[in-house]
Design an enzyme around this catalytic site. Structure first.
Site, PDB file in Angstrom:
ATOM      1  N   GLY A 257     -49.677  -0.509 -98.920  1.00 30.48           N
ATOM      2  CA  GLY A 257     -49.353  -1.685-100.265  1.00 30.48           C
ATOM      3  C   GLY A 257     -50.111  -2.430 -99.328  1.00 30.48           C
ATOM      4  O   GLY A 257     -50.420  -2.706 -98.275  1.00 30.48           O
TER       5      GLY A 257
ATOM      6  N   SER B  15     -54.388   0.808 -95.899  1.00 31.81           N
ATOM      7  CA  SER B  15     -54.932   1.352 -95.970  1.00 31.81           C
ATOM      8  C   SER B  15     -55.120   1.117 -97.367  1.00 31.81           C
ATOM      9  O   SER B  15     -54.314   2.199 -97.457  1.00 31.81           O
ATOM     10  CB  SER B  15     -54.361   2.457 -95.327  1.00 31.81           C
ATOM     11  OG  SER B  15     -52.737   2.218 -95.761  1.00 31.81           O
TER      12      SER B  15
ATOM     13  N   GLY C 124     -48.344  -8.360 -96.839  1.00 30.64           N
ATOM     14  CA  GLY C 124     -47.065  -9.651 -98.073  1.00 30.64           C
ATOM     15  C   GLY C 124     -46.141  -8.348 -98.050  1.00 30.64           C
ATOM     16  O   GLY C 124     -44.940  -9.006 -98.381  1.00 30.64           O
TER      17      GLY C 124
ATOM     18  N   GLY D 178     -44.396  -5.962 -96.995  1.00 32.08           N
ATOM     19  CA  GLY D 178     -43.276  -5.589 -96.474  1.00 32.08           C
ATOM     20  C   GLY D 178     -43.660  -4.503 -95.820  1.00 32.08           C
ATOM     21  O   GLY D 178     -42.145  -3.747 -95.103  1.00 32.08           O
TER      22      GLY D 178
ATOM     23  N   SER E 183     -44.320  -4.373 -92.511  1.00 28.46           N
ATOM     24  CA  SER E 183     -44.736  -3.965 -90.890  1.00 28.46           C
ATOM     25  C   SER E 183     -42.662  -4.197 -90.690  1.00 28.46           C
ATOM     26  O   SER E 183     -42.337  -3.710 -89.696  1.00 28.46           O
ATOM     27  CB  SER E 183     -44.632  -5.106 -90.076  1.00 28.46           C
ATOM     28  OG  SER E 183     -45.932  -4.994 -89.892  1.00 28.46           O
TER      29      SER E 183
HETATM   30  P1  ADP Z   1     -46.401  -6.459 -94.128  1.00 27.59           P
HETATM   31  O1  ADP Z   1     -46.995  -5.660 -93.410  1.00 27.59           O
HETATM   32  O2  ADP Z   1     -46.769  -6.087 -95.719  1.00 27.59           O
HETATM   33  O3  ADP Z   1     -48.439  -7.818 -94.641  1.00 27.59           O
HETATM   34  P2  ADP Z   1     -44.115  -8.463 -93.785  1.00 27.59           P
HETATM   35  O4  ADP Z   1     -43.740  -6.622 -93.312  1.00 27.59           O
HETATM   36  O5  ADP Z   1     -45.458  -8.795 -92.685  1.00 27.59           O
HETATM   37  O6  ADP Z   1     -45.569  -7.349 -94.505  1.00 27.59           O
HETATM   38  O7  ADP Z   1     -44.681  -9.070 -94.284  1.00 27.59           O
HETATM   39  C1  ADP Z   1     -43.401  -9.332 -95.626  1.00 27.59           C
HETATM   40  C2  ADP Z   1     -42.470 -10.353 -95.461  1.00 27.59           C
HETATM   41  O8  ADP Z   1     -41.747 -10.730 -96.991  1.00 27.59           O
HETATM   42  C3  ADP Z   1     -41.525 -10.952 -94.188  1.00 27.59           C
HETATM   43  O9  ADP Z   1     -41.368 -12.480 -94.381  1.00 27.59           O
HETATM   44  C4  ADP Z   1     -40.307 -10.402 -95.303  1.00 27.59           C
HETATM   45  O10 ADP Z   1     -39.347 -10.658 -94.469  1.00 27.59           O
HETATM   46  C5  ADP Z   1     -40.470 -10.657 -96.674  1.00 27.59           C
HETATM   47  N1  ADP Z   1     -39.500 -10.030 -97.203  1.00 27.59           N
HETATM   48  C6  ADP Z   1     -38.794 -10.760 -98.364  1.00 27.59           C
HETATM   49  N2  ADP Z   1     -38.326  -9.646 -99.320  1.00 27.59           N
HETATM   50  C7  ADP Z   1     -38.931  -8.137 -98.130  1.00 27.59           C
HETATM   51  C8  ADP Z   1     -38.440  -6.670 -98.433  1.00 27.59           C
HETATM   52  N3  ADP Z   1     -37.006  -6.448-100.086  1.00 27.59           N
HETATM   53  N4  ADP Z   1     -38.925  -6.243 -98.108  1.00 27.59           N
HETATM   54  C9  ADP Z   1     -39.875  -6.314 -97.328  1.00 27.59           C
HETATM   55  N5  ADP Z   1     -40.005  -7.744 -97.100  1.00 27.59           N
HETATM   56  C10 ADP Z   1     -39.283  -8.790 -96.649  1.00 27.59           C
END
Ligand code: ADP
Length: 199
Positions: A34, A108, A37, A39, A41
């Protein structure tokens, strides 16, 4: 007493199936894909935490950690991005062989790279988890301030801005992370694993 001279040691190598039956659960890769940001991780770590809490053998392969070590020779050209994913796929496969449920959290962005990784696994072992979140929401969250940098032109070829993201066509799991909570997302993944008798 005559000793038999014809006794040979029978080497039995331990298979993935032996490890699974000792563990009492299956092994697989949960491949999170995805936008930055979206989610990946956060949800991958929450899934792993819940599996660990339940006594399941698990591990998280996280993008930044891999880029600091195994893949530190790779950059962000198309070739390097593909090679990054290929190596992670091979590592994930070893974890599946070791009997673990491994979660991976990498953008990815290219379908062909994800399909190549899928082809390394046996049927049912590669579970593509599409973290489906609108670009506007990812950009609003911008947890690492990367979108802001990309918009200012400080990062080139940033996925979603000036580099494409190819959404999965038939992912095993789709999580609408713009509208469900992290807890609901974890439950969705665990339900899938139960449904497939991996747990
Ligand atoms: P990625 O790994 O896809 O780049 P991250 O997990 O690092 O994304 O960041 C996602 C951000 O969005 C985090 O700060 C998380 O707390 C926030 N967030 C808010 N709502 C959600 C949700 N429903 N699921 C996942 N993350 C969320």
């Amino acid at each position: 007493m005559t000793k038999s001279t014809n006794i040979t040691w029978h080497h039995t190598s331990i298979s993935k199936h032996d490890r699974r039956s000792q563990n009492g659960h299956g092994s697989c890769t949960l491949w999170f894909t995805g936008l930055s940001g979206s989610g990946k991780s956060t949800i991958a770590n929450a899934v792993s935490y819940e599996l660990f809490r339940q006594g399941i053998n698990e591990y998280v392969l996280d993008g930044d950690n891999i880029r600091h070590g195994l893949n530190k020779d790779l950059g962000f050209s198309d070739y390097d991005r593909s090679e990054n994913i290929r190596r992670i796929g091979e590592v994930a496969k070893l974890f599946v062989d070791s009997g673990k449920i491994v979660t991976t959290a990498f953008i990815s962005p290219f379908r062909s790279d994800r399909d190549l990784v899928r082809s390394l696994f046996e049927e049912g072992e590669f579970i593509e988890v599409f973290i489906d979140c609108p670009l506007e929401e990812c950009e609003r969250r911008d947890p690492k301030q990367l979108y802001a940098k990309a918009r200012r032109g400080e990062i080139k070829d940033f996925t979603g801005i000036d580099s494409p993201y190819e959404a999965p066509e038939n992912p095993e799991i789709t999580i609408q992370s713009g509208s469900v909570t992290v807890e609901e997302a974890v439950e969705q993944v665990l339900n899938y694993l139960r449904d497939k008798n991996i747990l």
